[in-house]
Scaffold this motif. Structure first.
Motif, PDB file in Angstrom:
ATOM      1  N   ALA A  81       8.627  28.414 -56.108  1.00  0.00           N
ATOM      2  CA  ALA A  81       8.225  28.818 -57.457  1.00  0.00           C
ATOM      3  C   ALA A  81       9.204  28.281 -58.498  1.00  0.00           C
ATOM      4  CB  ALA A  81       8.138  30.342 -57.539  1.00  0.00           C
ATOM      5  N   GLN A  82      10.497  28.366 -58.222  1.00  0.00           N
ATOM      6  CA  GLN A  82      11.488  27.877 -59.174  1.00  0.00           C
ATOM      7  C   GLN A  82      11.376  26.373 -59.355  1.00  0.00           C
ATOM      8  OE1 GLN A  82      13.566  29.907 -61.064  1.00  0.00           O
ATOM      9  NE2 GLN A  82      13.637  27.947 -62.166  1.00  0.00           N
ATOM     10  N   ALA A  83      11.159  25.646 -58.269  1.00  0.00           N
ATOM     11  CA  ALA A  83      11.012  24.197 -58.360  1.00  0.00           C
ATOM     12  C   ALA A  83       9.795  23.821 -59.199  1.00  0.00           C
ATOM     13  CB  ALA A  83      10.891  23.588 -56.967  1.00  0.00           C
ATOM     14  N   LEU A  84       8.704  24.568 -59.062  1.00  0.00           N
ATOM     15  CA  LEU A  84       7.499  24.277 -59.831  1.00  0.00           C
ATOM     16  C   LEU A  84       7.671  24.663 -61.301  1.00  0.00           C
ATOM     17  CD1 LEU A  84       4.821  25.365 -57.204  1.00  0.00           C
ATOM     18  CD2 LEU A  84       5.247  23.042 -58.012  1.00  0.00           C
ATOM     19  N   ARG A  85       8.432  25.725 -61.568  1.00  0.00           N
ATOM     20  CA  ARG A  85       8.716  26.073 -62.971  1.00  0.00           C
ATOM     21  C   ARG A  85       9.543  24.972 -63.638  1.00  0.00           C
ATOM     22  NH1 ARG A  85      10.277  31.041 -60.584  1.00  0.00           N
ATOM     23  NH2 ARG A  85       8.614  32.594 -60.660  1.00  0.00           N
ATOM     24  N   ASP A  86      10.455  24.384 -62.874  1.00  0.00           N
ATOM     25  CA  ASP A  86      11.333  23.354 -63.426  1.00  0.00           C
ATOM     26  C   ASP A  86      10.652  21.999 -63.571  1.00  0.00           C
ATOM     27  OD1 ASP A  86      13.328  25.247 -63.476  1.00  0.00           O
ATOM     28  OD2 ASP A  86      14.260  24.583 -61.599  1.00  0.00           O
ATOM     29  N   ALA A  87       9.523  21.807 -62.877  1.00  0.00           N
ATOM     30  CA  ALA A  87       8.844  20.497 -62.870  1.00  0.00           C
ATOM     31  C   ALA A  87       7.948  20.375 -64.097  1.00  0.00           C
ATOM     32  CB  ALA A  87       8.040  20.322 -61.585  1.00  0.00           C
TER      33      ALA A  87
END
Length: 359
Positions: A211-217
């Motif tokens: 989830a964090q990686a997708l928020r940052d992308a």
């Protein structure tokens, strides 16, 4: 949110050839060949290569004159049965209808392969022949499901990978979003991760890291909306829902079982008395709409995403129109060059989960 296009409503004129395993499915060549006829009738730029028992296929093809100039037949002496283990299927890849249809994609003779045969065998053969594309660790099985919203839902993974780490889940999200952009015409699909709650602290480390990686992308052409619970899958609140194959397969079977339960319950209720039968006649338009919405043939065509080639899995019990719909999905993915879309999207992610600096 973009408009949902019709199954074959395309403006392109590029010819597409699809490799069809004509022996797969519960009814064999009869249904598969009729589905091919419906598909080419709807798409003037489509041709199909039919793989399987040449004599049996030719008998069925003679029923549909439109296929005379729009299809060809490649004889395959063996058929992969529903009982064959993946290891057995791989040994028969070179002379089975399923294996030869996949090989046609590998050699470039066809843009995609469509089969209604053994799912495990199809996945094993596809992975061995086509391999995973650069930047993808594992392929995933994705399918379209009906919702109460304006668009269908892309759900993945549906069983190809029972255990997944955060990197896998992010890759699935990228692939699922590219699929939604291609098939449903959405510019920025709404993506969510299936979880036991919507709060950021809920779920496993893998889910929270993904989830964090997708928020940052922020450069990805998606709208990441966090987590979603299982009871909201059909509400139209997301265009792509990502999970591991274990949870995804259970979710899919639960949805299908609930749909059958509701249909059987209504059938039993309407048959319980004369008054109920009269009520059925009055409400028939509504029940027909429900039946059409839940009919798996209208959402037929699960896709193995992440391979160096396109393979579409049709329901084994699909009707001819269901087979035609699966072929239509394959054509759209070929024309959109989904492998290129996924590669470009992955390249835009700077998270260490994807670039290799962490999991």
């Amino acid at each position: 949110m973009g408009d949902r296009p019709s199954q074959y409503g395309r403006s392109v004129t590029t010819p597409v050839r699809i490799a069809l395993d004509a022996m797969g499915g519960d009814a064999g060549p009869a249904t598969m060949v009729e589905g091919a006829a419906l598909a080419v009738r709807a798409d003037p730029n489509l041709t199909i290569t039919l793989f399987g028992d040449a004599a049996g296929i030719e008998r069925e093809r003679a029923r549909f004159p439109i296929l005379a100039d729009r299809s060809s037949i490649v004889h395959a002496p063996h058929v992969i049965s529903g009982e064959d283990k993946p290891s057995q299927a791989i040994r028969r890849a070179k002379d089975s209808s399923m294996g030869l249809s996949i090989a046609a994609v590998k050699t470039g003779e066809a843009g995609a392969s469509v089969s209604a045969g053994n799912t495990g065998a199809l996945m094993a053969m596809s992975k061995l022949a086509l391999r995973t594309m650069p930047g993808i660790d594992r392929p995933a099985l994705a399918a379209l499901l009906p919702t109460l919203g304006d668009n269908d839902l892309v759900l993945l993974d549906l069983g190809a990978n029972t255990e997944c780490d955060a990197r896998n889940l992010v890759q699935f999200a990228v692939m699922g979003a590219a699929y939604a952009r291609t098939v449903m015409g959405l510019q920025r699909p709404r993506v969510r991760l299936l979880n036991i709650g919507t709060e950021e602290l809920k779920g496993t480390d893998e889910l929270r890291d993904a989830a964090q990686a997708l928020r940052d992308a922020t450069d990805l052409p998606i709208q990441f909306d966090g987590f979603i619970e299982g009871d909201r899958l059909g509400r139209g609140e997301a265009d792509v829902i990502v999970t591991d194959g274990f949870s995804g397969n259970i979710a899919l079977k639960s949805i299908e079982g609930t749909a059958r339960f509701v249909a059987d319950l209504l059938r039993r209720a309407f048959a319980s008395s004369i008054r109920s039968k009269i009520g059925f006649l009055i409400s028939r338009p509504a029940t027909e709409l429900l039946r059409h919405h839940l009919d798996p043939n209208n959402h037929n065509g699960a896709v193995f995403l992440g391979l160096n080639g396109i393979v579409v899995k049709s329901h084994g019990g699909a009707s001819p129109q269901g087979v035609a719909n699966a072929i239509g999905v394959a054509v759209k993915l070929v024309e959109a060059d989904i492998t290129r879309l996924v590669t470009e999207d992955l390249a835009s992610i700077r998270s260490p989960i994807i670039t290799g600096g962490g999991k």
